[in-house]
Design a protein around this motif. Structure first.
Motif, PDB file in Angstrom:
ATOM      1  N   PRO A 264     103.740  14.146  75.357  1.00 37.71           N
ATOM      2  CA  PRO A 264     103.912  13.900  76.792  1.00 37.71           C
ATOM      3  C   PRO A 264     102.840  14.570  77.637  1.00 37.71           C
ATOM      4  N   THR A 265     102.071  15.483  77.051  1.00 37.24           N
ATOM      5  CA  THR A 265     100.975  16.112  77.786  1.00 37.24           C
ATOM      6  C   THR A 265      99.663  15.344  77.630  1.00 37.24           C
ATOM      7  N   ASN A 266      99.659  14.296  76.836  1.00 34.27           N
ATOM      8  CA  ASN A 266      98.452  13.479  76.658  1.00 34.27           C
ATOM      9  C   ASN A 266      98.255  12.618  77.908  1.00 34.27           C
ATOM     10  N   PRO A 267      97.089  12.668  78.548  1.00 31.26           N
ATOM     11  CA  PRO A 267      96.862  11.888  79.767  1.00 31.26           C
ATOM     12  C   PRO A 267      97.030  10.380  79.591  1.00 31.26           C
ATOM     13  N   VAL A 268      96.953   9.897  78.358  1.00 27.47           N
ATOM     14  CA  VAL A 268      97.181   8.469  78.122  1.00 27.47           C
ATOM     15  C   VAL A 268      98.609   8.101  78.485  1.00 27.47           C
ATOM     16  N   ALA A 269      99.554   9.006  78.197  1.00 27.65           N
ATOM     17  CA  ALA A 269     100.956   8.781  78.518  1.00 27.65           C
ATOM     18  C   ALA A 269     101.348   9.386  79.860  1.00 27.65           C
ATOM     19  N   SER A 270     100.632  10.413  80.280  1.00 25.74           N
ATOM     20  CA  SER A 270     100.898  11.095  81.552  1.00 25.74           C
ATOM     21  C   SER A 270      99.600  11.156  82.338  1.00 25.74           C
ATOM     22  N   PRO A 271      99.229  10.076  83.027  1.00 27.57           N
ATOM     23  CA  PRO A 271      97.914  10.024  83.686  1.00 27.57           C
ATOM     24  C   PRO A 271      97.681  11.133  84.705  1.00 27.57           C
ATOM     25  N   LEU A 272      98.745  11.701  85.267  1.00 26.22           N
ATOM     26  CA  LEU A 272      98.600  12.820  86.197  1.00 26.22           C
ATOM     27  C   LEU A 272      97.861  13.989  85.554  1.00 26.22           C
ATOM     28  N   LEU A 273      97.994  14.155  84.242  1.00 25.44           N
ATOM     29  CA  LEU A 273      97.441  15.312  83.558  1.00 25.44           C
ATOM     30  C   LEU A 273      95.989  15.121  83.142  1.00 25.44           C
ATOM     31  N   GLY A 274      95.411  13.977  83.473  1.00 25.94           N
ATOM     32  CA  GLY A 274      94.039  13.691  83.080  1.00 25.94           C
ATOM     33  C   GLY A 274      93.032  13.946  84.182  1.00 25.94           C
ATOM     34  N   ASN A 275      91.811  13.517  83.932  1.00 21.83           N
ATOM     35  CA  ASN A 275      90.708  13.611  84.887  1.00 21.83           C
ATOM     36  C   ASN A 275      90.861  12.488  85.912  1.00 21.83           C
ATOM     37  N   LEU A 276      91.025  12.831  87.179  1.00 22.81           N
ATOM     38  CA  LEU A 276      91.245  11.829  88.217  1.00 22.81           C
ATOM     39  C   LEU A 276      90.011  11.642  89.106  1.00 22.81           C
ATOM     40  N   HIS A 277      88.866  11.992  88.591  1.00 25.23           N
ATOM     41  CA  HIS A 277      87.620  11.813  89.336  1.00 25.23           C
ATOM     42  C   HIS A 277      87.097  10.389  89.157  1.00 25.23           C
ATOM     43  N   ASN A 278      86.440   9.870  90.195  1.00 34.70           N
ATOM     44  CA  ASN A 278      85.733   8.586  90.121  1.00 34.70           C
ATOM     45  C   ASN A 278      86.659   7.424  89.777  1.00 34.70           C
ATOM     46  N   LEU A 279      87.781   7.357  90.489  1.00 34.37           N
ATOM     47  CA  LEU A 279      88.726   6.254  90.336  1.00 34.37           C
ATOM     48  C   LEU A 279      88.560   5.264  91.481  1.00 34.37           C
ATOM     49  N   PRO A 280      88.992   4.023  91.306  1.00 34.74           N
ATOM     50  CA  PRO A 280      88.850   3.025  92.376  1.00 34.74           C
ATOM     51  C   PRO A 280      89.875   3.256  93.484  1.00 34.74           C
ATOM     52  N   PRO A 281      89.713   2.611  94.631  1.00 40.02           N
ATOM     53  CA  PRO A 281      90.720   2.705  95.694  1.00 40.02           C
ATOM     54  C   PRO A 281      92.095   2.316  95.153  1.00 40.02           C
ATOM     55  N   THR A 282      93.055   3.199  95.338  1.00 39.75           N
ATOM     56  CA  THR A 282      94.384   3.008  94.749  1.00 39.75           C
ATOM     57  C   THR A 282      95.456   3.280  95.784  1.00 39.75           C
ATOM     58  N   LEU A 283      96.411   2.363  95.876  1.00 40.51           N
ATOM     59  CA  LEU A 283      97.562   2.520  96.764  1.00 40.51           C
ATOM     60  C   LEU A 283      98.803   2.711  95.914  1.00 40.51           C
TER      61      LEU A 283
END
Length: 351
Positions: A264-283
């Motif tokens: 559950p700590t793997n960002p693939v399953a928990s994207p909050l725990l990953g690198n959130l830099h350089n993402l597209p516009p998201t709502l």
């Protein structure tokens, strides 16, 4: 015997600390987000009754029988809808096109349905995909990804990745490059959506022009305050998952690892725990009363801190993924108008 038991406990505790290296994300709590005020209406009670119907559909059943009853009930939500779009089934990747009259096939939306990764289908979410095709003036591909427990969590996510690659170069009428790409999803599908954005970035593919996540699951470690505090106010997730609050989190993490075959700590399953830099516009949309509110809020706050254009809009006291109850709920229509405004603003910026 006592010392053997003590040694076993010590090994388990050590393994838990090593395997599940959790991050303290409380610094992302408390940020103010746009709130849409809601006035109680009779339609809200009708939605609650529909949710109770879903519970009654599987009452007394256990195991696979219970899961199949839930799947059938969800699919029935889309069976009687009066939708404007044309539906076209696709075998590979498995899913369906949802195409509103006059929609531009060069504009595409990959839609990833919710259902706790174990239920839901393109059919169950046609109320949402029909509206997406209209508001985005785009052909929507609702991917029919493999579900648990028959399949592994990662197999379902691989289906979503394959669908994205395919959509970049294929439309409803054959091979044709996409001019505008959106990735969207709700709940569990919202988690796959956010995970997919990071995978696209890290693999050098053309990034989506925009992303939309409705009441997404972002953190399977379940440490956000609303995961427990909002159990009494969440009529959909509370009765189903509220009981998990009585189980110590480390035990839940081991259970998730066993069921999902991924930490559950793997960002693939928990994207909050990953690198959130350089993402597209998201709502992101969420209800102030749902269990996943703080999961969404933490994701948006962390993404903004990483300079990614991610924002959260909330609605008062709505059910989890209230969008699926369009046109019954006026707030669902408001939410879709908010999505349309978001997409229209992006296009004006591009031009």
């Amino acid at each position: 015997m006592f010392w053997i038991l003590l040694a076993v406990i010590a090994v388990i505790v050590l393994a838990t600390l090593v395997l599940f290296r959790v991050q303290n994300l409380s610094q992302y709590d408390g940020q103010s987000w746009r709130i849409h005020e809601v006035t109680p209406a009779p339609s809200h009670q009708e939605v609650l009754e529909r949710i109770r119907d879903m519970g009654r559909s599987s009452k007394g059943l256990k195991g696979k029988a219970r899961l199949m009853a839930l799947r059938n009930h969800l699919d029935s939500l889309g069976a009687t809808l009066d939708i404007k779009s044309q539906i076209r089934a696709v075998d590979c990747p498995k899913g369906e096109w949802v195409i509103a009259p006059g929609a531009d096939s060069r504009r595409r939306v990959l839609y990833i349905h919710g259902g706790a990764w174990a239920a839901g289908s393109p059919r169950s979410h046609r109320a949402i995909t029909d509206r997406f095709s209209q508001l985005a003036n785009a052909a929507v591909f609702a991917v029919d990804y493999r579900l648990m427990p028959e399949h592994r969590f990662m197999e379902g996510l691989e289906d979503c990745r394959q669908a994205y690659r395919w959509l970049l170069e294929n439309g409803p009428d054959g091979q044709q490059s996409a001019e505008f790409m959106v990735v969207a999803g709700d709940s569990a599908g919202g988690s796959h959506t956010l995970s997919l954005l990071a995978w696209i970035r890290d693999n050098g593919l053309r990034q989506a022009d925009a992303a939309i996540a409705l009441s997404p699951s972002t953190d399977l470690t379940l440490r956000a305050p609303s995961n427990r505090e909002n159990i009494p106010t969440d009529p959909l997730l509370g009765p189903v998952f509220g009981g998990l609050s009585k189980i110590p989190l480390p035990i839940l993490w081991w259970g998730t690892l066993a069921a999902f075959r991924i930490s559950p700590t793997n960002p693939v399953a928990s994207p909050l725990l990953g690198n959130l830099h350089n993402l597209p516009p998201t709502l992101i949309h969420a209800s102030t009363s749902e269990m996943l509110l703080d999961n969404a809020a933490r994701y948006a706050a962390k993404a903004q801190a990483a300079d990614s254009p991610v924002t959260l809009h909330t609605w008062q006291n709505m059910v989890h993924v209230w969008h699926i109850f369009t046109p019954l709920l006026a707030e669902a229509d408001q939410a879709f108008e908010d999505i349309k405004t978001f997409l229209d603003t992006l296009q004006k910026t591009d031009t």
